[in-house]
Scaffold this active site. Structure first.
Site, PDB file in Angstrom:
ATOM      1  N   ILE A   1      20.072  92.863  96.739  1.00  0.00           N
ATOM      2  CA  ILE A   1      20.527  93.035  98.115  1.00  0.00           C
ATOM      3  C   ILE A   1      20.920  91.701  98.729  1.00  0.00           C
ATOM      4  CG2 ILE A   1      19.812  93.730 100.433  1.00  0.00           C
ATOM      5  CD1 ILE A   1      18.020  95.856  99.125  1.00  0.00           C
TER       6      ILE A   1
ATOM      7  N   TYR B   1       2.336  96.306  98.480  1.00  0.00           N
ATOM      8  CA  TYR B   1       3.711  96.520  98.939  1.00  0.00           C
ATOM      9  C   TYR B   1       3.728  97.388 100.191  1.00  0.00           C
ATOM     10  CZ  TYR B   1       8.781  97.230  98.526  1.00  0.00           C
ATOM     11  OH  TYR B   1      10.135  97.240  98.760  1.00  0.00           O
TER      12      TYR B   1
ATOM     13  N   LYS C   1       4.886  95.744 103.775  1.00  0.00           N
ATOM     14  CA  LYS C   1       6.156  96.228 104.323  1.00  0.00           C
ATOM     15  C   LYS C   1       5.944  96.889 105.692  1.00  0.00           C
ATOM     16  CE  LYS C   1       8.927  94.714 101.181  1.00  0.00           C
ATOM     17  NZ  LYS C   1       9.901  93.650 101.488  1.00  0.00           N
TER      18      LYS C   1
END
Length: 273
Positions: A17, A154, A158
Site C-alpha cells: 500500500i 494486531y 489497530k
C-alpha cells in the site's frame, strides 16, 4: 485537499500500500519521501517514480517508530522539497498470533502500529498549526473497527491506531489539520499471507478469515481510494465498502456479533488443523 505541489512522507513505502500511495502521489503532482526499514525496497519504488517524473521522489531507510528517524525523515523532506504537508503513517506489522506473543512482540506492535503515529504527530502538528494546514493519514485496518482472528497484538494495536486518528481529527479538525484513517481488509501484500506462513493454526486462520471476508484488492486500487477520500477530506477510508455494514452490525448487537465471530473462528480452525 489537492495533493498537487504538496510535500509528502510515506512510511512503509517500500512496497504494498505504501509504495502504491507514493506512486499515485507522484502521478498527481506531489513530491514524495519514500521511507522503509528496508532502504533497498524504498529506493526501488523511487527509481520507478523517477523514471517518469525525475526529481519528485527520494528514498530514506528509516524505522518509522523511532523518533530520531522520523526527525530525519522530516529534515530530509524539508531539505529536498520543502515543509511537509502530508504524512502517511503507513508502516505496520502483523504481530505474533495468540497469547504466546511475548512482551517484546507487544512492545514492537505498539511501537510500529501506534506509537509511530503518535511520535510523527508530535513532531508535525505544531508546525502545521502555525501554517494553518496539514494532512495526516493513518493506515489502520478493518481489524481496528472489527477485530483480527488470530493476532491479539494486531487487533489491539489497530484499534488503538483508529482511536488516535479519531482523537486527532476531533482535536485539530477545526484548526486546518485534516486526518483520515485507512481501514482496508484484504490487500495483495506480503502482510496478508504472513499468518498462513507462520505454521500456527491461529495464524493460518487469520489469513483465511481475511481471504474469505471479501475481495483481495491490489495496492494501486487502494491508493486510488485513498487519494479520492483525501480530495473529499473524508475521515474513514474503506476500500472494502462491506466493512461499513460489518461495523454497523457489530454496534447494533455486540453480543450477537461476538457469538458469530466465535463460530466463524471455530470453523476456520477446524479447516486449518
Amino acid at each position: 485537499m489537492k495533493v498537487e505541489g504538496k510535500v509528502a512522507i510515506v512510511t512503509g513505502g517500500g512496497g504494498g500500500i505504501g509504495g502504491a500511495i507514493a506512486a499515485r502521489l507522484s502521478e498527481h503532482g506531489a513530491r514524495v519521501i519514500v521511507s522503509d526499514l528496508d532502504g533497498e525496497t524504498a529506493q526501488a519504488v523511487v527509481d520507478a517514480i523517477e523514471r517518469d517524473r525525475p526529481g519528485t521522489a527520494a528514498a530514506v531507510a528509516a524505522d518509522a517508530s523511532n523518533i530520531a528517524d522520523i526527525e530525519r525523515l522530516i529534515a530530509q523532506a524539508e531539505d529536498s522539497f520543502g515543509p511537509v504537508d502530508l504524512y502517511f503513517a503507513n508502516a505496520g506489522i502483523s504481530g505474533a498470533p495468540g497469547l504466546d506473543a511475548t512482551e517484546q512482540d507487544w512492545n514492537l506492535s505498539f511501537d510500529v502500529n501506534v506509537r509511530a503515529h503518535i511520535r510523527a504527530a508530535q513532531l508535525l502538528v505544531p508546525g502545521w498549526l502555525e501554517r494553518g494546514e496539514g494532512y495526516f493519514v493513518s493506515t489502520a485496518s478493518a481489524a481496528g473497527l472489527l477485530t483480527q482472528i488470530g493476532s491479539a497484538t494486531y487487533a489491539t494495536t489497530k484499534h488503538a491506531a483508529v482511536g488516535f486518528a479519531e482523537w486527532m481529527n476531533v482535536t485539530y479538525g477545526n484548526r486546518g489539520i485534516r486526518v483520515s484513517c485507512l481501514c482496508p481488509m484484504g490487500v495483495n501484500t506480503k502482510l496478508l499471507y504472513e499468518g498462513r506462513e507462520s505454521g500456527d493454526a491461529l495464524g493460518a486462520a487469520a489469513t483465511a478469515a481475511v481471504l474469505s471476508a471479501g475481495a483481495v484488492l491490489e495496492p494501486l486500487d487502494v491508493a486510488d481510494v485513498v487519494l479520492d477520500a483525501m480530495d473529499r477530506e473524508q475521515f474513514l477510508i474503506l476500500p472494502h465498502e462491506n466493512v461499513l455494514d460489518m461495523y454497523r452490525n457489530k454496534g447494533a448487537d455486540y453480543d450477537r456479533w461476538l457469538r458469530g465471530m466465535r463460530r466463524y473462528q471455530d470453523s476456520l480452525l477446524d479447516n486449518n488443523r
